[in-house]
Design a protein around this motif. Structure first.
Motif, PDB file in Angstrom:
ATOM      1  N   UNK A  16      42.351  34.878  25.924  1.00  0.00           N
ATOM      2  CA  UNK A  16      41.829  35.718  27.013  1.00  0.00           C
ATOM      3  C   UNK A  16      41.395  37.082  26.487  1.00  0.00           C
ATOM      4  N   UNK A  17      42.179  37.667  25.592  1.00  0.00           N
ATOM      5  CA  UNK A  17      41.827  38.983  25.036  1.00  0.00           C
ATOM      6  C   UNK A  17      40.543  38.913  24.213  1.00  0.00           C
ATOM      7  N   UNK A  18      40.399  37.866  23.392  1.00  0.00           N
ATOM      8  CA  UNK A  18      39.187  37.726  22.566  1.00  0.00           C
ATOM      9  C   UNK A  18      37.953  37.503  23.436  1.00  0.00           C
ATOM     10  N   UNK A  19      38.075  36.635  24.440  1.00  0.00           N
ATOM     11  CA  UNK A  19      36.933  36.338  25.318  1.00  0.00           C
ATOM     12  C   UNK A  19      36.548  37.581  26.112  1.00  0.00           C
ATOM     13  N   UNK A  20      37.542  38.304  26.643  1.00  0.00           N
ATOM     14  CA  UNK A  20      37.250  39.522  27.419  1.00  0.00           C
ATOM     15  C   UNK A  20      36.583  40.572  26.544  1.00  0.00           C
ATOM     16  N   UNK A  21      36.896  40.576  25.260  1.00  0.00           N
ATOM     17  CA  UNK A  21      36.261  41.516  24.332  1.00  0.00           C
ATOM     18  C   UNK A  21      34.816  41.104  24.041  1.00  0.00           C
ATOM     19  N   UNK A  22      34.547  39.784  24.051  1.00  0.00           N
ATOM     20  CA  UNK A  22      33.215  39.293  23.688  1.00  0.00           C
ATOM     21  C   UNK A  22      32.231  39.258  24.863  1.00  0.00           C
ATOM     22  N   UNK A  23      32.720  39.079  26.086  1.00  0.00           N
ATOM     23  CA  UNK A  23      31.822  38.897  27.243  1.00  0.00           C
ATOM     24  C   UNK A  23      30.861  40.070  27.447  1.00  0.00           C
ATOM     25  N   UNK A  24      31.303  41.351  27.354  1.00  0.00           N
ATOM     26  CA  UNK A  24      30.328  42.440  27.551  1.00  0.00           C
ATOM     27  C   UNK A  24      29.204  42.442  26.517  1.00  0.00           C
ATOM     28  N   UNK A  25      29.433  41.832  25.337  1.00  0.00           N
ATOM     29  CA  UNK A  25      28.405  41.770  24.290  1.00  0.00           C
ATOM     30  C   UNK A  25      27.560  40.506  24.405  1.00  0.00           C
ATOM     31  N   UNK A  26      27.808  39.684  25.418  1.00  0.00           N
ATOM     32  CA  UNK A  26      27.105  38.413  25.614  1.00  0.00           C
ATOM     33  C   UNK A  26      25.602  38.655  25.738  1.00  0.00           C
ATOM     34  N   UNK A  27      24.803  37.796  25.112  1.00  0.00           N
ATOM     35  CA  UNK A  27      23.343  38.010  25.086  1.00  0.00           C
ATOM     36  C   UNK A  27      22.737  38.022  26.480  1.00  0.00           C
ATOM     37  N   UNK A  28      23.250  37.250  27.415  1.00  0.00           N
ATOM     38  CA  UNK A  28      22.729  37.249  28.778  1.00  0.00           C
ATOM     39  C   UNK A  28      22.998  38.568  29.492  1.00  0.00           C
ATOM     40  N   UNK A  29      24.146  39.186  29.191  1.00  0.00           N
ATOM     41  CA  UNK A  29      24.490  40.465  29.830  1.00  0.00           C
ATOM     42  C   UNK A  29      23.649  41.607  29.299  1.00  0.00           C
ATOM     43  N   UNK A  30      23.413  41.639  28.007  1.00  0.00           N
ATOM     44  CA  UNK A  30      22.651  42.758  27.450  1.00  0.00           C
ATOM     45  C   UNK A  30      21.222  42.736  27.970  1.00  0.00           C
ATOM     46  N   UNK A  31      20.634  41.546  28.166  1.00  0.00           N
ATOM     47  CA  UNK A  31      19.275  41.458  28.716  1.00  0.00           C
ATOM     48  C   UNK A  31      19.250  41.922  30.163  1.00  0.00           C
TER      49      UNK A  31
END
Length: 139
Positions: free
Chosen positions: A99-114
């Motif tokens: 959960x900690x790793x995924x929560x750290x990665x989600x804001x950097x997700x390519x769909x979110x940055x676009x």
């Protein structure tokens, strides 16, 4: 997943609901990690993409809902260990670490940055063309 064509028993995989990592929710509403480490409104697809990046087998179940908030549809099942009890990813040995790793990665997700770039460009371009005063028109 399996070469011989049989389906793996996903009932025994761990379950991740997006609420577990949602910074907009309280601990009482179902968040499972600290507010400083949580991310804003993660989706099942983003969690699944993070699991595939971490080389973990996962399955998204769209028809399932979180019991405390049944309007929030979808959950992700993830397999951490192989049948011989070795880890798929040696850096992730528990549900909490995942959960900690995924929560750290989600804001950097390519769909979110676009989406964020598009939102910034439209908010700057679409300046308000409405006058400041509103209200009921009188006759």
């Amino acid at each position: 997943m399996n070469v011989d064509g049989e389906l793996p028993n996903i009932k025994r995989w761990i379950v991740l609901y997006p609420i577990y990592m949602n910074s907009k929710k309280t601990m009482a509403e179902g968040r499972r990690i600290g507010l400083s480490k949580a991310c804003e409104n993660p989706t099942c697809a983003e969690i699944g993409d993070c699991c595939s990046y971490l080389k973990l087998p996962f399955a998204i179940e769209i028809d399932k809902a979180y019991p405390r908030d049944f309007m929030q549809k979808g959950r992700v099942r993830v397999l951490l260990k192989k049948e011989d009890d070795t880890l798929f990813n040696p850096t992730i040995s528990s549900r909490k670490q995942l959960m900690l790793r995924v929560a750290d990665m989600v804001p950097k997700h390519h769909g979110r940055t676009k989406k964020q770039e598009a939102a910034v460009s439209t908010s700057n371009a679409g300046a308000s063309n409405k006058s400041g005063k509103g209200g009921k028109k009188r006759r």
